[in-house]
Enzyme design. Structure first.
Site, mmCIF file in Angstrom:
data_model
loop_
_atom_site.group_PDB
_atom_site.id
_atom_site.type_symbol
_atom_site.label_atom_id
_atom_site.label_comp_id
_atom_site.label_asym_id
_atom_site.label_seq_id
_atom_site.Cartn_x
_atom_site.Cartn_y
_atom_site.Cartn_z
ATOM 1 N N GLY A 104 0.640 -1.079 -0.341
ATOM 2 C CA GLY A 104 0.583 -0.486 -0.543
ATOM 3 C C GLY A 104 1.189 1.005 0.273
ATOM 4 O O GLY A 104 2.170 1.278 0.012
ATOM 5 N N THR A 134 -10.931 -7.468 7.830
ATOM 6 C CA THR A 134 -9.518 -6.933 7.878
ATOM 7 C C THR A 134 -9.324 -6.211 9.272
ATOM 8 O O THR A 134 -8.427 -6.763 9.606
ATOM 9 C CB THR A 134 -9.538 -6.283 6.396
ATOM 10 O OG1 THR A 134 -10.593 -6.522 5.223
ATOM 11 C CG2 THR A 134 -7.519 -5.715 6.095
ATOM 12 N N TYR A 150 -15.253 1.095 8.652
ATOM 13 C CA TYR A 150 -13.425 1.543 8.643
ATOM 14 C C TYR A 150 -13.637 2.373 10.276
ATOM 15 O O TYR A 150 -12.768 1.500 10.754
ATOM 16 C CB TYR A 150 -13.608 2.583 7.648
ATOM 17 C CG TYR A 150 -11.612 2.795 7.919
ATOM 18 C CD1 TYR A 150 -11.128 1.901 6.904
ATOM 19 C CD2 TYR A 150 -11.728 3.892 8.012
ATOM 20 C CE1 TYR A 150 -8.850 2.354 7.209
ATOM 21 C CE2 TYR A 150 -9.923 4.770 7.881
ATOM 22 C CZ TYR A 150 -9.180 3.564 7.915
ATOM 23 O OH TYR A 150 -7.829 3.523 7.364
ATOM 24 N N LYS A 203 -11.721 0.082 12.746
ATOM 25 C CA LYS A 203 -10.270 1.105 13.480
ATOM 26 C C LYS A 203 -10.073 0.527 15.345
ATOM 27 O O LYS A 203 -9.169 0.582 15.861
ATOM 28 C CB LYS A 203 -9.923 2.168 12.848
ATOM 29 C CG LYS A 203 -9.213 1.823 11.565
ATOM 30 C CD LYS A 203 -7.840 0.708 11.564
ATOM 31 C CE LYS A 203 -7.545 1.051 9.845
ATOM 32 N NZ LYS A 203 -6.339 0.564 10.415
ATOM 33 N N THR A 229 -1.937 11.759 4.933
ATOM 34 C CA THR A 229 -0.762 11.506 5.009
ATOM 35 C C THR A 229 -0.672 11.493 3.309
ATOM 36 O O THR A 229 -1.575 11.164 2.851
ATOM 37 C CB THR A 229 -0.367 9.994 5.114
ATOM 38 O OG1 THR A 229 -0.236 10.372 6.650
ATOM 39 C CG2 THR A 229 1.099 9.410 4.693
#
Lengths: 340, 340
Positions: free
Chosen positions: A16, A103, A156, A160, A186
C-alpha cells in the site's frame, strides 16, 4: 527487545501507500522484510521497486484468511509486525464494508496471535478516523471521539476502534508487546491516484486539466503529513520503550483548509482549470488536526517536510506516472474527501 | 415478510438470561425455535424448561466457529434470527476479551450471512454500552456515545458498536433485512447469580446474609427493565415494519440510584446485612437511562412491570433457586456493576 539488523520484520499491507515506503525504509536499515498484501486496494506498481531487493519477500495473501504456513513455520523468526493492512479511502473501504470490518478485526487478531507466537512486537496502524467528526481541536489521544457506529464510514472507523480494543487487550493480558499509531492525513508518492483522497484528487485533476473538485465550501480543514515523516514516526514508535498501553497520534499539526490546499496545487502546476464545488459526503469530518505533544515528548518525533516542498515532490511523482503512461485521473464520481 | 406461526426462528445465545425468556415467548406463540449457544456464560439450567418442548431444538455451538451444517442445510427454513449471543457482564466478557470481540464481530457476520442465505430477518441485541459513559441524559438513539476504545470494557462496547456497523452495512447493501435493539439494564428470573450484575448481586447478598456491596457512593443511576417487558420489546421490534436502518433503545426509563435499589432489596428481603462500599471499577458509567420515545411511537411499546413488582418476583425466583440447592452467592471478588 532490541531490534537487531538481521531481524525479520513483517509488514501487512506492505504494497500500500504508506506500507511500501515503510518496507523501503526498513530494507534501507538493513532488515529483512516480509510483505503480506492481498493487492486489493494497494498498487501493484509499488512492489516493482521492492521485489528485486535480496532481503524482501512478498506473499500475496489476505489477513482475513488463515495466515500462510510460510509465516507460521517455527523456523521463521519475526521480531516486529506492522499491521498497515486495510483499504483506507472511503470509496474503497465502503465498496466491501464487511471485508473492511473483518480486515481490521479478524486480520488484526490473526497478526496479534502471530506476534504472541513469535514473541514479536506488534504495531497497529490505526487512524484519526477513530475521532470521527471531532468536537475537540486539536485531537489529543485521550479524546474519545464522535463517531457514528451506524453510518457508511462505520465499517472503517469502528473497525479500527475494535482493532485498537483488541490490540490493547492482548497487551493487558501480556500476550503481546504492542504499539498503536493513530495516523492522520498522509500524502506523497505511491498514493493511489484513483482512491479519492483530497491530495491525489486535486493533483490529478490539475495535471490532466480537469475541473478542480472541492467538496462542500472547502473550509473544512485537514492536516497533511508527508509520507517520509510518517514512516519515521511509525518506526520511532515501534522502537520506543514507551508504555505500549497508549495510542499515539502521528500526523502534521499544521492545518490547511481544503481550499488553501487546492490553491497551492493550482499554483504549483499552473493549471487554468476551474474550481467546482460538490456536496459534502455523509459523515465527512469538518475538521481534523492532531495534537502530537505525546509523540514529540516520548518519541522525539515531529514532521519536518513543509507542505510546499512535499507537494512539489508529490506533483513531480504524479507527473512521472502520467508520463510513464499509467492511468491517472481523479476519481470524480465516487470519491469523497478521505481523511487519510 | 410476515411471520407465520409455523416458521422457524433461530435464537443465538438462547440459553442466556434474556435469550431463554425469548425462546419461551416464541414457543408460546407457536413457533419452532432453534437455539444455538456455546453454554460458556449462559446457564445450563435455563434449558431445562425449554428442552422438553416439541418445537424446541438446541444446538451446542459457538457462533465464532463456522455455523453447524444443521443450520446451513437448504431444507432448514429460518425466517427470523435473533442474535442474543455474548457474555454481557464485565467480569465474564473481560475474562476472554478476544473471544468477546470475535463473538460480536465474527459471530454477527456469520449470522448475517445466514440471514442473507435464508432470506431471514436479523435482529442484533446491541447494548446501552454503545453510549459508554454518556454526556447526554437520557440517551437518544442518535447520540454517538462517549466510549473508550482502549480500556478494559472496550472488547464489549466496541465489539457491539462494530456489530452494529456490520449489521447496518448488510442492510445498506440489501443483503439482509435487519433490526438493532440497544438493550438497557434488564433483570428477572434466569439471571446468572454469579455474573456480577447489580440486581443479582444485591439480591443474592441479601438472601445469603452477606454484606450488601455498593460500588462507589451508590449515587450512580441505572434504569431496570423487567425481562418480560424486554422480550415483548424485542419481538415487537423484530415484527415491526419500521425502517430497519435505525437502532432502537429498549429499556425502562425510570431511573434509580444503586443505593435506592439496595434499599428496596433490603426492605423486600428483610435482611439485617450491612452495606459496604467498594471502589468503582474503571470505566464504569455514572449514569445510563434510555430515551424510549422512538420505541413508544414506532413499536407502541413501553415497559409495564413496576420495579417493586419485578423485584419481588425476582427475589422469589432467587429464593427458589437457593432452596433447590443451586449455587447462589454474589460475586464479590471479581464483579463490577454491570450495565445490563
Amino acid at each position: 527487545m532490541t531490534l537487531r539488523q538481521s531481524d525479520s520484520i513483517l509488514v501487512a499491507g506492505g504494497a500500500g501507500f504508506i506500507g511500501s515506503h515503510l518496507c523501503r525504509a526498513l530494507l534501507d536499515q538493513g532488515h529483512s522484510v516480509i510483505c503480506i498484501d492481498n493487492l486489493l486496494t494497494s498498487r501493484r506498481d509499488n512492489l516493482y521497486e521492492l521485489e528485486p531487493h535480496p532481503h524482501f519477500t512478498f506473499i500475496e495473501a489476505d489477513i482475513v484468511d488463515p495466515l500462510p504456513a510460510a509465516l507460521l513455520a517455527p523456523e521463521v523468526k519475526i521480531s516486529r509486525i506492522y499491521n498497515m493492512a486495510c483499504a483506507a479511502s472511503p470509496p474503497l473501504y465502503q465498496a466491501d464494508p464487511e471485508h473492511t470490518m473483518l480486515t481490521n478485526v479478524v486480520g488484526s487478531d490473526r497478526l496479534l496471535r502471530l506476534a504472541e507466537m513469535k514473541g514479536a512486537r506488534f504495531l497497529l496502524s490505526s487512524t484519526s478516523e477513530v475521532y470521527g467528526d471531532p468536537e475537540q481541536h486539536p485531537q489529543r489521544e485521550d479524546y474519545r471521539g464522535w463517531v457514528s457506529c451506524t453510518g457508511p464510514r462505520a465499517c472503517y472507523d469502528e473497525g479500527k476502534r475494535a482493532a485498537e480494543a483488541m490490540t490493547f487487550d492482548f497487551a493487558r493480558l501480556g500476550r503481546a508487546d504492542v504499539r498503536v499509531a493513530r495516523i492522520f492525513n498522509t500524502y506523497g508518492p505511491n498514493m493511489d491516484p484513483n482512491d479519492g483522497r483530497v491530495v491525489s484528487n486535486l493533483i490529478c485533476q490539475a495535471l490532466t486539466g480537469q475541473d478542480i473538485t472541492i467538496y462542500g465550501d472547502g473550509s473544512q480543514t485537514r492536516s497533511f503529513c508527508h509520507v517520509s515523516d510518517m514512516v519515521a514516526g511509525l518506526i520511532a514508535l515501534m522502537e520506543s520503550d514507551m508504555d505500549g498501553m497508549l495510542p499515539v497520534n502521528l500526523g502534521n499539526p499544521e492545518e490547511y483548509s481544503v481550499s488553501e490546499l487546492a490553491d497551492q496545487v493550482v499554483a504549483l502546476i499552473g493549471t487554468r482549470a476551474k474550481v467546482v464545488h460538490r456536496p459534502l459526503p455523509e459523515d465527512d469530518p469538518r475538521r481534523r488536526r492532531p495534537d502530537i505533544s505525546f509523540a514529540r515528548e516520548h518519541l522525539g518525533w515531529a514532521p519536518t517536510v513543509p507542505l510546499s516542498q512535499g507537494l512539489q515532490q508529490t506533483c513531480a511523482w504524479f507527473l512521472s506516472e502520467l508520463e510513464a503512461g499509467r492511468a491517472l485521473h481523479g476519481n470524480n464520481d465516487n470519491c469523497s474527501i478521505a481523511a487519510e
